[in-house]
Every structure is written in structure tokens, then in C-alpha cells.
Write a protein that holds these residues in place. Structure first.
Motif, short mmCIF file in Angstrom:
data_model
loop_
_atom_site.label_atom_id
_atom_site.label_comp_id
_atom_site.label_asym_id
_atom_site.label_seq_id
_atom_site.Cartn_x
_atom_site.Cartn_y
_atom_site.Cartn_z
N VAL A 78 0.83 -1.21 0.00
CA VAL A 78 0.00 0.00 0.00
C VAL A 78 0.86 1.26 0.00
N LYS A 79 1.96 1.26 0.74
CA LYS A 79 2.84 2.43 0.78
C LYS A 79 3.32 2.78 -0.63
N ASN A 80 3.78 1.77 -1.39
CA ASN A 80 4.23 2.01 -2.77
C ASN A 80 3.07 2.48 -3.64
N TYR A 81 1.92 1.85 -3.47
CA TYR A 81 0.73 2.24 -4.24
C TYR A 81 0.41 3.72 -4.02
N ASP A 82 0.38 4.14 -2.76
CA ASP A 82 0.06 5.54 -2.45
C ASP A 82 1.11 6.49 -3.00
N ASP A 83 2.38 6.13 -2.88
CA ASP A 83 3.45 6.99 -3.40
C ASP A 83 3.38 7.11 -4.92
N LEU A 84 3.02 6.04 -5.61
CA LEU A 84 3.02 6.03 -7.08
C LEU A 84 1.74 6.61 -7.68
N ARG A 85 0.67 6.67 -6.93
CA ARG A 85 -0.59 7.17 -7.49
C ARG A 85 -0.74 8.69 -7.33
N ALA A 86 0.18 9.30 -6.62
CA ALA A 86 0.11 10.74 -6.37
C ALA A 86 0.09 11.53 -7.69
N THR A 87 -0.64 12.64 -7.69
CA THR A 87 -0.76 13.47 -8.89
C THR A 87 0.02 14.78 -8.78
N ASP A 88 0.62 15.04 -7.64
CA ASP A 88 1.32 16.31 -7.42
C ASP A 88 2.84 16.16 -7.47
N LEU A 89 3.32 15.23 -8.26
CA LEU A 89 4.75 14.95 -8.35
C LEU A 89 5.41 15.78 -9.44
N MET A 90 6.66 16.14 -9.23
CA MET A 90 7.43 16.90 -10.20
C MET A 90 7.76 16.06 -11.43
N MET A 91 8.08 14.79 -11.22
CA MET A 91 8.46 13.90 -12.31
C MET A 91 7.50 12.72 -12.38
N PRO A 92 7.24 12.24 -13.58
CA PRO A 92 6.38 11.05 -13.69
C PRO A 92 7.03 9.84 -13.01
N ARG A 93 6.19 9.03 -12.37
CA ARG A 93 6.65 7.81 -11.70
C ARG A 93 5.93 6.61 -12.30
N TYR A 94 6.68 5.52 -12.38
CA TYR A 94 6.13 4.30 -12.94
C TYR A 94 6.52 3.10 -12.09
N LEU A 95 5.67 2.11 -12.10
CA LEU A 95 5.97 0.81 -11.51
C LEU A 95 6.48 -0.07 -12.63
N ALA A 96 7.62 -0.71 -12.42
CA ALA A 96 8.17 -1.66 -13.39
C ALA A 96 8.29 -3.01 -12.71
N VAL A 97 7.62 -4.02 -13.26
CA VAL A 97 7.64 -5.36 -12.69
C VAL A 97 8.33 -6.30 -13.65
N MET A 98 9.40 -6.92 -13.17
CA MET A 98 10.17 -7.87 -13.96
C MET A 98 9.81 -9.30 -13.57
N CYS A 121 10.03 -7.47 -18.62
CA CYS A 121 9.69 -6.43 -17.67
C CYS A 121 8.60 -5.55 -18.28
N TYR A 122 7.67 -5.11 -17.45
CA TYR A 122 6.51 -4.33 -17.90
C TYR A 122 6.34 -3.13 -16.99
N TRP A 123 5.72 -2.08 -17.52
CA TRP A 123 5.55 -0.85 -16.76
C TRP A 123 4.09 -0.43 -16.72
N VAL A 124 3.76 0.36 -15.71
CA VAL A 124 2.43 0.94 -15.61
C VAL A 124 2.53 2.23 -14.80
N SER A 125 1.68 3.17 -15.14
CA SER A 125 1.52 4.39 -14.35
C SER A 125 0.32 4.19 -13.43
N LEU A 126 0.51 4.49 -12.17
CA LEU A 126 -0.59 4.40 -11.20
C LEU A 126 -1.13 5.78 -10.88
#
Length: 166
Positions: A78-98, A121-126
Motif C-alpha cells: 500500500v505504501k508504494n501504491y500511495d506513493d506512485l498514485r500521487a498526482t502532485d509529483l514533479m516527475m512522472p513515476r512508474y511501476l516496473a515489474v520484472m 519487464c513491464y511498466w504501468v503508471s498508477l
């Protein structure tokens, strides 16, 4: 070294190899307290509104991926989910699962004229996903159509140079 640490190092090495091919500058934060394992920056990127676009990646590696309906169903803390779903970030963030083979001896093939890394490996934006009531993990879908490659890294940096997340 514990298997999970070896998987993490293999994942980072894979990403660094693609960054080298793409001409990107990879870096790692000294402390991972914001769900960022690797940051990639493109110096003097041409064609974008921003000169040095940067993206951030949270890396995960699994030898037991649950694949259904064209996606990896991944249990993300959940901590990673919350950090990655934020909309107020300076840089885009992605989850990459290998995904790697169960047998670590099969992760790399050494041949006479090359070495092959056996993974995908695959990526997604949350970004913008809803809050969750879960307390430990959230199952997220990482589409198999979003393979993380040198070309897709370049596309993510291109979007970042325009000020747009994927």
C-alpha cells in the motif's frame, strides 16, 4: 545474498543496461523512502519542451507472476501504491515489474558470442488511481502490452519532456 536481494540487483542491472543503450543517465537515491528505486534523466533531449526530462521508477521482481486477462496481477504494498498514485509529483513515476525464471541459474545464458538475460519487464503508471481501504497490499494490473524496453523508456522520457505522464 538473499534471493530477493539478488532479484532486486538483477532488475537494476537490466534497467541500467537499457539506460546505457538509450543514452540515459541512471541514478539511485541513497534512501528509498519515497518508492523510487531508479531515476532516469535524458541530457539535452531534442524535440521536447523540457531540456533534461526525468522519470522515476519503482522496481519489483517476481519469479511467480500471476498473469490473467493480458496483465500481471501484482500485489503491491500500500505504501508504494500511495506513493506512485500521487498526482502532485514533479516527475512522472512508474511501476516496473520484472518476471524471472524460478531457477536463478536460468536468469542468464552464457554463450560463446553473447550473454542473454532471460526475463521480461513491464511498466504501468498508477497516477491518479483511487485510494484504497486495504492495509497491506493492493493488486495492480500491469498490462503485458506495456513491455519495458529501450524504445518504451525513450517514449516515457519523450512524454516527460512535454510535461506529460504516460
Amino acid at each position: 545474498m538473499h534471493l530477493s536481494q539478488r532479484m532486486e540487483q538483477f532488475n537494476v542491472a537490466y534497467l541500467y543496461a537499457m539506460a546505457a543503450q538509450a543514452g540515459l543517465n541512471p541514478s539511485r537515491p541513497d534512501v528509498d523512502d519515497d518508492s523510487v528505486d531508479v531515476q532516469l534523466t535524458a541530457k539535452n533531449w531534442s524535440g521536447g519542451a523540457r531540456r533534461n526530462p526525468t522519470i522515476q521508477l519503482q522496481l519489483k521482481c517476481t519469479a511467480a507472476a500471476n498473469v490473467a486477462d493480458g496483465a500481471i496481477k501484482f500485489a503491491l504494498p500500500v505504501k508504494n501504491y500511495d506513493d506512485l498514485r500521487a498526482t502532485d509529483l514533479m516527475m512522472p513515476r512508474y511501476l516496473a515489474v520484472m518476471r524471472v525464471p524460478q531457477d536463478d541459474a536460468a536468469w542468464i545464458q552464457h554463450n560463446a558470442d553473447h550473454m542473454a538475460l532471460l526475463n521480461d519487464c513491464y511498466w504501468v503508471s498508477l497516477r491518479g488511481l483511487p485510494e484504497t481501504a486495504n492495509t497491506s497490499t493492493v493488486t495492480v494490473d500491469i498490462p503485458l502490452a506495456q513491455r519495458l524496453t529501450t524504445a518504451s523508456l525513450r517514449e516515457l522520457l519523450s512524454l516527460a519532456s512535454q510535461g506529460e505522464p504516460a
